[in-house]
Design a protein around this motif. Sequence first.
Motif, PDB file in Angstrom:
ATOM      1  N   ASP A  43       0.830  -1.211   0.000  1.00  0.00           N
ATOM      2  CA  ASP A  43       0.000   0.000   0.000  1.00  0.00           C
ATOM      3  C   ASP A  43       0.861   1.255   0.000  1.00  0.00           C
ATOM      4  O   ASP A  43       0.570   2.227  -0.700  1.00  0.00           O
ATOM      5  CB  ASP A  43      -0.919   0.006   1.226  1.00  0.00           C
ATOM      6  CG  ASP A  43      -2.269  -0.614   0.929  1.00  0.00           C
ATOM      7  OD1 ASP A  43      -2.393  -1.243  -0.138  1.00  0.00           O
ATOM      8  OD2 ASP A  43      -3.187  -0.481   1.737  1.00  0.00           O
ATOM      9  N   PHE A  44       1.920   1.261   0.818  1.00  0.00           N
ATOM     10  CA  PHE A  44       2.810   2.422   0.860  1.00  0.00           C
ATOM     11  C   PHE A  44       3.385   2.713  -0.527  1.00  0.00           C
ATOM     12  O   PHE A  44       3.454   3.869  -0.952  1.00  0.00           O
ATOM     13  CB  PHE A  44       3.963   2.181   1.843  1.00  0.00           C
ATOM     14  CG  PHE A  44       3.557   2.111   3.287  1.00  0.00           C
ATOM     15  CD1 PHE A  44       2.286   2.502   3.699  1.00  0.00           C
ATOM     16  CD2 PHE A  44       4.432   1.650   4.251  1.00  0.00           C
ATOM     17  CE1 PHE A  44       1.906   2.442   5.029  1.00  0.00           C
ATOM     18  CE2 PHE A  44       4.072   1.589   5.587  1.00  0.00           C
ATOM     19  CZ  PHE A  44       2.805   1.973   5.968  1.00  0.00           C
ATOM     20  N   GLY A  46       2.122   1.809  -3.371  1.00  0.00           N
ATOM     21  CA  GLY A  46       1.103   1.966  -4.411  1.00  0.00           C
ATOM     22  C   GLY A  46       1.244   0.930  -5.503  1.00  0.00           C
ATOM     23  O   GLY A  46       1.115   1.241  -6.689  1.00  0.00           O
ATOM     24  N   SER A  49      -2.180   0.632  -7.026  1.00  0.00           N
ATOM     25  CA  SER A  49      -2.856   1.899  -7.325  1.00  0.00           C
ATOM     26  C   SER A  49      -2.013   2.816  -8.194  1.00  0.00           C
ATOM     27  O   SER A  49      -2.532   3.729  -8.828  1.00  0.00           O
ATOM     28  CB  SER A  49      -3.211   2.629  -6.015  1.00  0.00           C
ATOM     29  OG  SER A  49      -2.033   3.026  -5.336  1.00  0.00           O
ATOM     30  N   ARG A  51       0.288   4.879  -7.024  1.00  0.00           N
ATOM     31  CA  ARG A  51       0.676   6.110  -6.305  1.00  0.00           C
ATOM     32  C   ARG A  51       0.929   5.764  -4.834  1.00  0.00           C
ATOM     33  O   ARG A  51       0.323   4.850  -4.280  1.00  0.00           O
ATOM     34  CB  ARG A  51      -0.413   7.175  -6.417  1.00  0.00           C
ATOM     35  CG  ARG A  51      -1.757   6.782  -5.846  1.00  0.00           C
ATOM     36  CD  ARG A  51      -2.812   7.846  -6.076  1.00  0.00           C
ATOM     37  NE  ARG A  51      -4.094   7.474  -5.516  1.00  0.00           N
ATOM     38  CZ  ARG A  51      -4.990   6.703  -6.129  1.00  0.00           C
ATOM     39  NH1 ARG A  51      -4.727   6.251  -7.351  1.00  0.00           N
ATOM     40  NH2 ARG A  51      -6.131   6.403  -5.546  1.00  0.00           N
ATOM     41  N   PHE A  52       1.849   6.523  -4.227  1.00  0.00           N
ATOM     42  CA  PHE A  52       2.175   6.296  -2.822  1.00  0.00           C
ATOM     43  C   PHE A  52       0.946   6.520  -1.949  1.00  0.00           C
ATOM     44  O   PHE A  52       0.140   7.409  -2.204  1.00  0.00           O
ATOM     45  CB  PHE A  52       3.283   7.255  -2.369  1.00  0.00           C
ATOM     46  CG  PHE A  52       4.621   6.975  -3.000  1.00  0.00           C
ATOM     47  CD1 PHE A  52       5.240   5.756  -2.828  1.00  0.00           C
ATOM     48  CD2 PHE A  52       5.265   7.943  -3.757  1.00  0.00           C
ATOM     49  CE1 PHE A  52       6.477   5.501  -3.399  1.00  0.00           C
ATOM     50  CE2 PHE A  52       6.489   7.699  -4.327  1.00  0.00           C
ATOM     51  CZ  PHE A  52       7.103   6.466  -4.153  1.00  0.00           C
ATOM     52  N   ASN A  53       0.844   5.710  -0.897  1.00  0.00           N
ATOM     53  CA  ASN A  53      -0.249   5.869   0.058  1.00  0.00           C
ATOM     54  C   ASN A  53       0.255   5.439   1.429  1.00  0.00           C
ATOM     55  O   ASN A  53       0.385   4.246   1.710  1.00  0.00           O
ATOM     56  CB  ASN A  53      -1.458   5.030  -0.344  1.00  0.00           C
ATOM     57  CG  ASN A  53      -2.574   5.134   0.678  1.00  0.00           C
ATOM     58  OD1 ASN A  53      -2.657   6.103   1.428  1.00  0.00           O
ATOM     59  ND2 ASN A  53      -3.436   4.126   0.729  1.00  0.00           N
ATOM     60  N   ARG A  55      -1.123   6.148   4.355  1.00  0.00           N
ATOM     61  CA  ARG A  55      -2.173   6.016   5.366  1.00  0.00           C
ATOM     62  C   ARG A  55      -2.406   4.527   5.638  1.00  0.00           C
ATOM     63  O   ARG A  55      -2.827   3.791   4.735  1.00  0.00           O
ATOM     64  CB  ARG A  55      -3.465   6.665   4.879  1.00  0.00           C
ATOM     65  CG  ARG A  55      -4.602   6.612   5.898  1.00  0.00           C
ATOM     66  CD  ARG A  55      -5.904   7.115   5.288  1.00  0.00           C
ATOM     67  NE  ARG A  55      -5.814   8.515   4.921  1.00  0.00           N
ATOM     68  CZ  ARG A  55      -6.094   9.530   5.733  1.00  0.00           C
ATOM     69  NH1 ARG A  55      -6.490   9.284   6.967  1.00  0.00           N
ATOM     70  NH2 ARG A  55      -6.001  10.778   5.314  1.00  0.00           N
ATOM     71  N   TYR A 245      -0.981   9.643  10.963  1.00  0.00           N
ATOM     72  CA  TYR A 245      -2.371   9.412  10.574  1.00  0.00           C
ATOM     73  C   TYR A 245      -3.251   9.043  11.768  1.00  0.00           C
ATOM     74  O   TYR A 245      -4.479   9.033  11.642  1.00  0.00           O
ATOM     75  CB  TYR A 245      -2.449   8.331   9.500  1.00  0.00           C
ATOM     76  CG  TYR A 245      -1.931   8.821   8.162  1.00  0.00           C
ATOM     77  CD1 TYR A 245      -2.713   9.632   7.351  1.00  0.00           C
ATOM     78  CD2 TYR A 245      -0.653   8.495   7.744  1.00  0.00           C
ATOM     79  CE1 TYR A 245      -2.239  10.096   6.136  1.00  0.00           C
ATOM     80  CE2 TYR A 245      -0.171   8.952   6.522  1.00  0.00           C
ATOM     81  CZ  TYR A 245      -0.967   9.763   5.728  1.00  0.00           C
ATOM     82  OH  TYR A 245      -0.493  10.228   4.530  1.00  0.00           O
TER      83      TYR A 245
END
Length: 583
Positions: A43-44, A46, A49, A51-53, A55, A245
């Motif tokens: 997830d970090f 991405g 996706s 893209r970086f995430n 959260r 977060y």
Amino acid sequence: MRKTAKFLLLFVLFFAFILRLRHLGWGFPDFLEDTLSVDFLRDFWGVYSGRFNFRPFRYDWSPFYYYLVFVVQYLYYLGGRLSGHFADLTALRLEWVFAPANLYYLGRLVSVAFATATLGVMYRLGRLLFNTGVVLLGVLFFSLDPIFLRYSQTMQSDVPQLFFFLLAGYFIILIQREGQSKNYLYAGIAIGLGAATKYTPIILMVPALLAHYQRAKKHDEALISGKAVGLILLPFIVFACAVPYALLDPANFLNWVSYQIYHLRSGHFTNRSRWLFPGIGPQHWQLNALILLSALYFTAKRKKSSLLFLFIPLLYYLFIIKNATVFDYYLLPIYPFFYLLLANGISALAAVTASRVTSQGRKTFQAAMMLVFSGCLLFPLLKADIQYLRAKEQKNTYTLAREWIEKNIAGRTLLISEIPPPPVREYRVVSYIVRSPAFEKSLPELLRRLARKPIYHIQMMKINTSSPGDNAELYELDNYRLFPYFIVNYNVAARYLKEPAQYPVQNRFYQELANEFQQAARFVPGNELEPEIIIYKNPHPDLTTSTPLASVRTFKKVQKEYRQKLDTIRSYLAARNISAQAL
């Protein structure tokens, strides 16, 4: 003596580091770590996706350790950019999908580094209270502890938490002894980072404030001072900086923390084991008794100065055993304290034994007794380590199950698997590649993989639960009669089967599965890091007799998405006059 002690410490640290590199890549390319760690990092980055995430998608595990692993992986990416290995971030994300072994390896190396640093902190902590020989012996014992060794080689937060826990303990004792402002500062930072790694180190605020109280009372200082207020506030400030977060998404954060508290209190698959002296195990009762005697001797000899040292592990132990969930690695933070006490007990026992010898040969005899008593502990520790490392020389059950599936089950077969499943092909790899800007670069690899016979429709079904009544409707065999194969992570089932009165629904489900489905294959683990895997074959798969619950609806959605993705790829290839025979 100082040079000799420094040399011996460096030798133990080097030995511990090299030992943990042994079979560090075990399980690759079939990843066997805690899958939640990988989910955080993907997830970090991405991976799916683009893209970086940063959260976290859940907070029952505090994410600071995963941020550290991400930083190390990003340094790997920068090195790859400089060397030409990575053209852009997409290339790194594709490596997560196609060949993630290096990225997994880096995560394990972070744990190895923390484990080695932990031994150094343990030495500094021990030198505040024990002589050099005792501390070196305790550090050696702990470096060989099989539980510490095992979790030093995993991508989990338990060993990093242990590092910050010991570091905070070291500065807490310095607060009691010296009272310098820097010790308050460092203790607050260590507690905050420990809580950001795994929440439990926050309880160290209690002994930290106790140390401040003892210092203030002894020197007639103000009980409420700037240092005391800073000690209370600093851990929370550091935690907020390390896990931002938690403040940006407080409702979700508190919800997950509440869930984790409930999860621990209600039990995790009925595991309610208790350990007073971990690592060595109850079978070595003489060593456990020696630890107790050593603690009493240490307390009588040092009196007040020893109480804080003993209070830290005792407080943590009492906090942990209040929960219904107690695993061996939960008690890692108290291992160093008990190994120091054990080494001190061995030293005292050798001294008492040698006191009966004439003064001329007393030192030699005492050294000999130290070797004999130490060998009584080193032998079972080394034996357990050797058994653990030898087990890693064999293929793990995930690899064996994957190889069996690809050899014996036709491609495009529908599989249902408990989480985590054996790492056979999943449709979401296709999902990412379709969106990727580097699609043309990855096309040859994609076609090669899609041309392989075993492309399976995988449905992952998390039917395990931490509460007897939760999701009981999932434990109905009729829900899964459309699947030709059912893959069971039997470590989950075995825990339910130990408590038939508490988990009647689950027991009935696994019993019916064994009676009505045929056992096609079974893979027994060589150690505790891998699960037993049983593959059941459904003799009469039939969608019409299955109850249309979430599993069926979800699978229909998966089938539709899978077809759409393949159609997208076919259209892309056709527009560029590229052969799509592999599809």
